[in-house]
Design a protein around this motif. Structure first.
Motif, PDB file in Angstrom:
ATOM      1  N   ALA A  88       0.836  -1.199   0.000  1.00 50.65           N
ATOM      2  CA  ALA A  88       0.000   0.000   0.000  1.00 50.65           C
ATOM      3  C   ALA A  88       0.873   1.252   0.000  1.00 50.65           C
ATOM      4  N   ALA A  89       1.928   1.233   0.808  1.00 48.47           N
ATOM      5  CA  ALA A  89       2.828   2.388   0.862  1.00 48.47           C
ATOM      6  C   ALA A  89       3.594   2.541  -0.451  1.00 48.47           C
ATOM      7  N   GLY A  90       4.081   1.423  -0.985  1.00 48.95           N
ATOM      8  CA  GLY A  90       4.861   1.470  -2.223  1.00 48.95           C
ATOM      9  C   GLY A  90       4.042   1.916  -3.420  1.00 48.95           C
ATOM     10  N   ALA A  91       2.784   1.522  -3.462  1.00 52.40           N
ATOM     11  CA  ALA A  91       1.910   1.896  -4.582  1.00 52.40           C
ATOM     12  C   ALA A  91       1.194   3.214  -4.321  1.00 52.40           C
ATOM     13  N   ASP A  92       1.345   3.752  -3.121  1.00 51.84           N
ATOM     14  CA  ASP A  92       0.689   4.990  -2.719  1.00 51.84           C
ATOM     15  C   ASP A  92      -0.830   4.891  -2.903  1.00 51.84           C
ATOM     16  N   LEU A  93      -1.385   3.784  -2.376  1.00 51.72           N
ATOM     17  CA  LEU A  93      -2.821   3.528  -2.457  1.00 51.72           C
ATOM     18  C   LEU A  93      -3.358   3.229  -1.065  1.00 51.72           C
ATOM     19  N   PRO A  94      -4.633   3.499  -0.828  1.00 43.97           N
ATOM     20  CA  PRO A  94      -5.227   3.129   0.454  1.00 43.97           C
ATOM     21  C   PRO A  94      -5.218   1.607   0.629  1.00 43.97           C
ATOM     22  N   VAL A  95      -5.058   1.153   1.869  1.00 45.18           N
ATOM     23  CA  VAL A  95      -4.983  -0.279   2.156  1.00 45.18           C
ATOM     24  C   VAL A  95      -6.234  -1.008   1.667  1.00 45.18           C
ATOM     25  N   GLY A  96      -7.400  -0.423   1.827  1.00 47.88           N
ATOM     26  CA  GLY A  96      -8.635  -1.057   1.369  1.00 47.88           C
ATOM     27  C   GLY A  96      -8.623  -1.325  -0.127  1.00 47.88           C
ATOM     28  N   VAL A  97      -8.091  -0.399  -0.890  1.00 45.79           N
ATOM     29  CA  VAL A  97      -7.991  -0.569  -2.347  1.00 45.79           C
ATOM     30  C   VAL A  97      -7.002  -1.684  -2.659  1.00 45.79           C
ATOM     31  N   VAL A  98      -5.868  -1.691  -1.963  1.00 51.13           N
ATOM     32  CA  VAL A  98      -4.850  -2.718  -2.199  1.00 51.13           C
ATOM     33  C   VAL A  98      -5.413  -4.104  -1.900  1.00 51.13           C
ATOM     34  N   ARG A  99      -6.195  -4.230  -0.845  1.00 53.63           N
ATOM     35  CA  ARG A  99      -6.790  -5.533  -0.514  1.00 53.63           C
ATOM     36  C   ARG A  99      -7.699  -6.028  -1.637  1.00 53.63           C
ATOM     37  N   VAL A 100      -8.515  -5.151  -2.185  1.00 57.16           N
ATOM     38  CA  VAL A 100      -9.418  -5.545  -3.277  1.00 57.16           C
ATOM     39  C   VAL A 100      -8.613  -5.924  -4.513  1.00 57.16           C
ATOM     40  N   LEU A 101      -7.606  -5.132  -4.849  1.00 57.40           N
ATOM     41  CA  LEU A 101      -6.790  -5.414  -6.029  1.00 57.40           C
ATOM     42  C   LEU A 101      -6.003  -6.709  -5.859  1.00 57.40           C
ATOM     43  N   LEU A 102      -5.511  -6.972  -4.644  1.00 53.15           N
ATOM     44  CA  LEU A 102      -4.806  -8.229  -4.392  1.00 53.15           C
ATOM     45  C   LEU A 102      -5.751  -9.418  -4.516  1.00 53.15           C
ATOM     46  N   GLY A 103      -7.001  -9.231  -4.121  1.00 54.36           N
ATOM     47  CA  GLY A 103      -7.991 -10.288  -4.308  1.00 54.36           C
ATOM     48  C   GLY A 103      -8.156 -10.635  -5.776  1.00 54.36           C
ATOM     49  N   ASP A 104      -8.163  -9.616  -6.631  1.00 54.59           N
ATOM     50  CA  ASP A 104      -8.247  -9.843  -8.084  1.00 54.59           C
ATOM     51  C   ASP A 104      -7.035 -10.635  -8.568  1.00 54.59           C
ATOM     52  N   LEU A 105      -5.837 -10.220  -8.120  1.00 53.45           N
ATOM     53  CA  LEU A 105      -4.609 -10.872  -8.558  1.00 53.45           C
ATOM     54  C   LEU A 105      -4.520 -12.308  -8.033  1.00 53.45           C
ATOM     55  N   LEU A 106      -5.043 -12.534  -6.843  1.00 52.44           N
ATOM     56  CA  LEU A 106      -5.057 -13.881  -6.277  1.00 52.44           C
ATOM     57  C   LEU A 106      -5.980 -14.785  -7.086  1.00 52.44           C
ATOM     58  N   GLU A 107      -7.142 -14.276  -7.467  1.00 56.07           N
ATOM     59  CA  GLU A 107      -8.076 -15.057  -8.270  1.00 56.07           C
ATOM     60  C   GLU A 107      -7.500 -15.383  -9.645  1.00 56.07           C
ATOM     61  N   LEU A 108      -6.666 -14.493 -10.178  1.00 52.18           N
ATOM     62  CA  LEU A 108      -6.023 -14.739 -11.470  1.00 52.18           C
ATOM     63  C   LEU A 108      -4.828 -15.678 -11.336  1.00 52.18           C
ATOM     64  N   GLY A 109      -4.453 -16.000 -10.104  1.00 60.18           N
ATOM     65  CA  GLY A 109      -3.305 -16.866  -9.877  1.00 60.18           C
ATOM     66  C   GLY A 109      -1.988 -16.161 -10.049  1.00 60.18           C
ATOM     67  N   ARG A 110      -1.997 -14.850  -9.947  1.00 62.19           N
ATOM     68  CA  ARG A 110      -0.772 -14.057 -10.172  1.00 62.19           C
ATOM     69  C   ARG A 110       0.055 -13.892  -8.908  1.00 62.19           C
ATOM     70  N   VAL A 111      -0.583 -13.906  -7.740  1.00 57.80           N
ATOM     71  CA  VAL A 111       0.133 -13.740  -6.476  1.00 57.80           C
ATOM     72  C   VAL A 111      -0.280 -14.833  -5.499  1.00 57.80           C
ATOM     73  N   GLY A 112       0.553 -15.023  -4.501  1.00 56.13           N
ATOM     74  CA  GLY A 112       0.250 -15.921  -3.398  1.00 56.13           C
ATOM     75  C   GLY A 112       0.305 -15.144  -2.109  1.00 56.13           C
ATOM     76  N   VAL A 113      -0.456 -15.571  -1.123  1.00 58.21           N
ATOM     77  CA  VAL A 113      -0.510 -14.874   0.160  1.00 58.21           C
ATOM     78  C   VAL A 113      -0.211 -15.873   1.266  1.00 58.21           C
ATOM     79  N   SER A 114       0.637 -15.473   2.196  1.00 60.09           N
ATOM     80  CA  SER A 114       0.944 -16.313   3.352  1.00 60.09           C
ATOM     81  C   SER A 114       0.999 -15.445   4.593  1.00 60.09           C
ATOM     82  N   ARG A 115       0.902 -16.083   5.709  1.00 66.28           N
ATOM     83  CA  ARG A 115       0.979 -15.385   6.987  1.00 66.28           C
ATOM     84  C   ARG A 115       2.379 -15.565   7.558  1.00 66.28           C
ATOM     85  N   PRO A 116       2.905 -14.545   8.214  1.00 70.06           N
ATOM     86  CA  PRO A 116       4.192 -14.729   8.883  1.00 70.06           C
ATOM     87  C   PRO A 116       4.023 -15.724  10.035  1.00 70.06           C
TER      88      PRO A 116
END
Length: 138
Positions: A88-116
């Protein structure tokens, strides 16, 4: 022509332009009015780690449905694994927007998400010190 609050004449449509910030785009315009990341069921906590999926289908970057903001997030993930907050900081976007966009990328199989790893699952510091001392003794 209309006047702004200071009485200065403005061109029609100029209320959407800030001389210092540039053109303004509302966050809901980037997400199509969505406030939650798709039906993936994944929670994008601030500390969730996002990685670029190396096995992504070819041509995802050429997908015409991807917004420039999607591409910016993919580019940030290319460099290294980052948390949602860092993206969110790197893209200079609100966190809520980044979460929605990451959801799109996850559905496309472009990114993976893990918990520390939670602190409770990390080894005890005392055990690590004993291992270090044992290695030094060798």
């Amino acid at each position: 022509m209309t006047e702004d609050m200071t009485g200065v004449p403005q061109e029609p449509g100029s209320q959407w332009y800030d001389g210092e910030a540039g053109p303004l785009v509302r966050p809901y315009a980037m997400t199509g009015g969505r406030t939650r990341p798709g039906p993936t069921g994944v929670r994008f906590d601030l500390i969730a780690l996002v990685t670029l999926d190396a096995g992504a289908p070819p041509g995802v970057d050429d997908d015409p449905s991807l917004l420039p903001e999607h591409r910016a997030l993919v580019d940030l993930c290319r460099v290294e694994t980052q948390s949602v907050a860092e993206l969110a900081a790197g893209a200079d976007l609100p966190v809520g927007v980044v979460r929605v966009l990451l959801g799109d990328l996850l559905e496309l199989g472009r990114v993976g998400v893990s918990r520390p790893v939670p602190p409770a699952q990390l080894p005890d510091e005392r055990i690590l010190r004993e291992v270090i001392e044992g290695l030094r003794a060798l």
